[in-house]
Design a protein around this motif. Structure first.
Motif, PDB file in Angstrom:
ATOM      1  N   ALA A  75      -4.709   2.357  -3.839  1.00  0.00           N
ATOM      2  CA  ALA A  75      -4.029   1.084  -4.137  1.00  0.00           C
ATOM      3  C   ALA A  75      -2.528   1.219  -3.927  1.00  0.00           C
ATOM      4  CB  ALA A  75      -4.329   0.654  -5.572  1.00  0.00           C
ATOM      5  N   ILE A  76      -1.954   2.328  -4.422  1.00  0.00           N
ATOM      6  CA  ILE A  76      -0.510   2.547  -4.249  1.00  0.00           C
ATOM      7  C   ILE A  76      -0.159   2.632  -2.770  1.00  0.00           C
ATOM      8  CG2 ILE A  76       1.382   4.171  -4.684  1.00  0.00           C
ATOM      9  CD1 ILE A  76       0.597   2.981  -7.245  1.00  0.00           C
ATOM     10  N   PHE A 111      -8.806   6.300  -6.251  1.00  0.00           N
ATOM     11  CA  PHE A 111      -8.743   4.855  -6.049  1.00  0.00           C
ATOM     12  C   PHE A 111      -7.338   4.319  -6.350  1.00  0.00           C
ATOM     13  CE2 PHE A 111     -10.332   0.465  -6.804  1.00  0.00           C
ATOM     14  CZ  PHE A 111     -10.953   0.337  -5.572  1.00  0.00           C
ATOM     15  N   ALA A 112      -6.726   4.853  -7.418  1.00  0.00           N
ATOM     16  CA  ALA A 112      -5.379   4.424  -7.783  1.00  0.00           C
ATOM     17  C   ALA A 112      -4.394   4.765  -6.675  1.00  0.00           C
ATOM     18  CB  ALA A 112      -4.951   5.082  -9.092  1.00  0.00           C
ATOM     19  N   TRP A 113      -4.539   5.967  -6.115  1.00  0.00           N
ATOM     20  CA  TRP A 113      -3.621   6.367  -5.043  1.00  0.00           C
ATOM     21  C   TRP A 113      -3.828   5.502  -3.798  1.00  0.00           C
ATOM     22  CZ3 TRP A 113       0.723   8.742  -5.458  1.00  0.00           C
ATOM     23  CH2 TRP A 113       0.939   9.634  -6.530  1.00  0.00           C
ATOM     24  N   TYR A 170       2.286  -2.269   2.601  1.00  0.00           N
ATOM     25  CA  TYR A 170       2.574  -3.706   2.665  1.00  0.00           C
ATOM     26  C   TYR A 170       4.052  -3.985   2.422  1.00  0.00           C
ATOM     27  CZ  TYR A 170       1.080  -8.526   2.758  1.00  0.00           C
ATOM     28  OH  TYR A 170       0.875  -9.813   3.137  1.00  0.00           O
ATOM     29  N   PHE A 171       4.636  -3.243   1.480  1.00  0.00           N
ATOM     30  CA  PHE A 171       6.033  -3.502   1.137  1.00  0.00           C
ATOM     31  C   PHE A 171       7.013  -2.865   2.111  1.00  0.00           C
ATOM     32  CE2 PHE A 171       4.587  -3.886  -3.501  1.00  0.00           C
ATOM     33  CZ  PHE A 171       4.480  -5.241  -3.381  1.00  0.00           C
ATOM     34  N   HIS A 188     -11.477   7.667 -10.005  1.00  0.00           N
ATOM     35  CA  HIS A 188     -10.578   6.546 -10.245  1.00  0.00           C
ATOM     36  C   HIS A 188      -9.124   6.880  -9.929  1.00  0.00           C
ATOM     37  CE1 HIS A 188      -9.207   7.729 -14.357  1.00  0.00           C
ATOM     38  NE2 HIS A 188      -8.246   6.854 -14.134  1.00  0.00           N
ATOM     39  N   LYS A 189      -8.825   8.174  -9.967  1.00  0.00           N
ATOM     40  CA  LYS A 189      -7.472   8.577  -9.595  1.00  0.00           C
ATOM     41  C   LYS A 189      -7.265   8.417  -8.083  1.00  0.00           C
ATOM     42  CE  LYS A 189      -4.140  11.749 -11.428  1.00  0.00           C
ATOM     43  NZ  LYS A 189      -3.887  12.904 -12.268  1.00  0.00           N
ATOM     44  N   ILE A 221      -1.764   1.294  -0.176  1.00  0.00           N
ATOM     45  CA  ILE A 221      -1.825  -0.038   0.441  1.00  0.00           C
ATOM     46  C   ILE A 221      -0.573  -0.840   0.083  1.00  0.00           C
ATOM     47  CG2 ILE A 221      -3.053  -2.260   0.420  1.00  0.00           C
ATOM     48  CD1 ILE A 221      -5.648  -0.669   0.067  1.00  0.00           C
ATOM     49  N   GLY A 222      -0.202  -0.795  -1.208  1.00  0.00           N
ATOM     50  CA  GLY A 222       0.988  -1.524  -1.647  1.00  0.00           C
ATOM     51  C   GLY A 222       2.234  -1.029  -0.928  1.00  0.00           C
ATOM     52  N   VAL A 229       6.499  -1.429   5.377  1.00  0.00           N
ATOM     53  CA  VAL A 229       6.451  -1.648   6.829  1.00  0.00           C
ATOM     54  C   VAL A 229       7.319  -2.834   7.273  1.00  0.00           C
ATOM     55  CG1 VAL A 229       4.934  -2.274   8.743  1.00  0.00           C
ATOM     56  CG2 VAL A 229       4.302  -0.412   7.219  1.00  0.00           C
ATOM     57  N   PRO A 230       7.258  -3.995   6.608  1.00  0.00           N
ATOM     58  CA  PRO A 230       8.135  -5.086   7.051  1.00  0.00           C
ATOM     59  C   PRO A 230       9.614  -4.739   6.938  1.00  0.00           C
ATOM     60  CG  PRO A 230       6.429  -5.941   5.629  1.00  0.00           C
ATOM     61  CD  PRO A 230       6.336  -4.447   5.553  1.00  0.00           C
TER      62      PRO A 230
END
Lengths: 291, 262
Positions: free
Chosen positions: B11-12, B7-9, B18-19, B4-5, B14-15, B21-22
């Motif tokens: 998610a971070i 998985f958490a990384w 997303y934040f 799960h750790k 991907i976020g 690159v633009p």
């Protein structure tokens, strides 16, 4: 004696109520009356007679398609934002990542959820537009032409991923306190009773969290539905969402019936109103567990 | 535990992509104006544009007037509701949340119908009148944020005791308002002010439909006509938002240390 004291109370009551008169006058003049004017106007024809014809005319194909694409963009960006936002909030609250990541994510979310409007459109044009950074990067390094796949930033899909830039942070801001509210004891209790992680999530967390999740998703939906500036700067008038149609109607009566314009506005209020009422109701349910 | 750790990384990551690159894309694009090399030409072009300075100044002035008008309306109201009319609290709170429910474009549509030059109150009949209407429209948009931040600050002070103490010492109404209440809710006033500033600087719909030369419509105009300047403007706009939010954090940290607790 009695009469003197009652008149004193009366005077005091009058002064009490006078105190919020400025606020009430302001709210009536610049918020409530202008909105009611449109709502009432939606039920009259240009000749001033009461009618339901404007409601019927809302179901003409061009207006219906505008509502349909608006709803699709809002639903897609709300669901996408909710999903990614949920995993991000989960990662910083329960995922065991360092605490500086949590504080920087929350600070950034505060900024990004307010970074909407015209500049957001520019940011995505510079990134995923025809000569944007990502488009060129993919072309030069992987020989992959993004635009040959039929991708277009000025479309339903493009608008959705652009909106998600402010939807994800909003979801993070709403869900982090909700996830903080999950008590450690509940997890321990379920483990002692022999529950697996899956059972704990399905039978303890989800029933507690679903009002927050649903409520926040509805708020995201309403948030996207009323937005116009980003779409306007991104697609011009080429993507016919409801706010852009309303903008054109205000500017030049494109529907050739001012009262139909009022009905269009009423439709927007009804949709954002219903989602906000549901949000408030769900939030009051969610707060029961956060005390 | 390990899974799960990871998985958490993910998610971070991907976020973060997303934040960031633009933002990187925008900045990179804004440097591309001169062929072949990176330069700040786009920024120079923006800053030397007379229209940029005019619209930026106009919006800045609008933001300041909005903050002053809004706070003179909201602080006394929030104070009065807490002190004398607690039964009206839900109503006032509901009204302050309405601008989040009714889209801005609907509100301004109502203004144009109600206050046009052939109506009882012809706000849009003159430039000055339109500016006043635009200010009020911004106060309306900022209402939810201003009210919430002021009301939150007021919760941490005991309004009733402060007022009674001031009255016993012989203070009159203006003294109570401006020397007791305002200074004690300053952290709320300031955070409300900064978020209002961020909202007004980027606002498009109201200014465009009321035909005022504000920063938002100018951004849209540049976006439709130029290639590299929009990115430079987006970077500037993001910096303004970031600055406002940073100041809010700073103020709320100060606010936790300072309020009087009678």
């Amino acid at each position: 004696m009695t009469t003197a004291s009652t008149s004193f109370i009366d005077r005091r009551t009058v002064i009490d109520w006078l105190g919020i008169v400025p606020f009430m006058v302001f709210a009536l003049a610049f918020l409530i009356v202008p909105t009611l004017y449109l709502i009432v106007g939606a039920f009259f024809n240009p000749a001033g007679e009461f009618t339901f014809q404007n409601m019927v005319d809302l179901f003409s194909p061009s207006i219906l398609s505008a509502y349909w694409i608006s709803i699709r963009v809002s639903v897609a960006s709300a669901l996408g934002g909710a999903l990614i936002g949920f995993f991000l909030a989960w990662a910083v609250v329960l995922g065991g990542v360092p605490s500086w990541i949590r504080s920087s994510l929350l600070t950034f979310s505060g900024v990004a959820s307010n970074f909407a409007g015209v500049p957001l459109a520019f940011a995505f044009l510079a990134t995923l537009g025809r000569t944007g950074l990502v488009t060129i990067f993919m072309r030069d390094w992987f020989g992959f032409n993004l635009y040959s796949t039929g991708f277009n930033l000025l479309s339903f899909f493009g608008l959705t991923i652009t909106y998600m830039f402010f939807q994800i942070p909003l979801m993070v801001l709403i869900l982090t306190p909700a996830l903080d509210g999950l008590k450690k004891e509940w997890r321990e209790a379920s483990e002692i009773l022999g529950a697996s992680t899956w059972q704990y999530w399905r039978m303890v967390v989800l029933p507690i969290l679903w009002p927050s999740l649903m409520g926040a998703t509805l708020l995201l939906f309403a948030n996207a539905f009323g937005a116009i500036a980003t779409a306007f700067a991104l697609t011009g008038a080429s993507l016919n969402i409801v706010p852009i149609l309303l903008y054109a109607q205000i500017r030049g009566d494109v529907l050739h019936n001012p009262n139909l314009g009022y009905a269009l506005a009423l439709g927007m209020i009804v949709i954002t109103g219903i989602s906000n009422i549901l949000y408030i109701w769900l939030r009051s349910r969610a707060e029961r567990w956060q005390k | 535990m390990k899974a799960h750790k990871i998985f958490a990384w993910i998610a971070i990551a991907i976020g973060a992509i997303y934040f960031l690159v633009p933002l990187i894309g925008t900045f990179e694009f804004s440097l591309r104006m001169r062929r072949g090399v990176y330069s700040f030409d786009a920024y120079q072009s923006v800053f030397t544009d007379a229209q940029f300075r005019a619209t930026f100044g106009f919006s800045m002035l609008m933001a300041l007037v909005t903050i002053v008008v809004g706070m003179f309306l909201i602080v006394p109201t929030a104070y009065w509701v807490r002190l004398r009319l607690p039964q009206m609290r839900p109503v006032v709170e509901f009204i302050t949340l309405l601008p989040l429910v009714i889209p801005a474009i609907v509100i301004v549509f109502g203004y144009l119908r109600l206050y046009n030059s052939s109506s009882w109150i012809p706000f849009t009949g003159s430039t000055q009148g339109t500016n006043i209407l635009l200010t009020f429209s911004y106060v309306t948009l900022a209402l939810p944020y201003m009210y919430r931040s002021v009301d939150t600050a007021m919760r941490t002070i005991d309004v009733r005791t402060l007022t009674e103490a001031a009255e016993i010492l012989g203070a009159k109404w203006p003294t109570i308002m401006f020397r007791c209440i305002f200074p004690n809710v300053m952290s709320g006033v300031l955070s409300g002010a900064f978020i209002t500033f961020a909202i007004v600087m980027g606002e498009f719909t109201m200014a465009a439909l009321l035909n005022r030369p504000a920063f938002g419509p100018y951004l849209q105009l540049v976006g439709a006509n130029k290639a590299y300047e929009p990115s430079a403007l987006a970077v500037i706009a993001f910096a303004i938002t970031w600055l406002s939010m940073g100041l809010i954090q700073l103020v709320s940290r100060f606010g936790k240390l300072s309020p009087a607790r009678p």
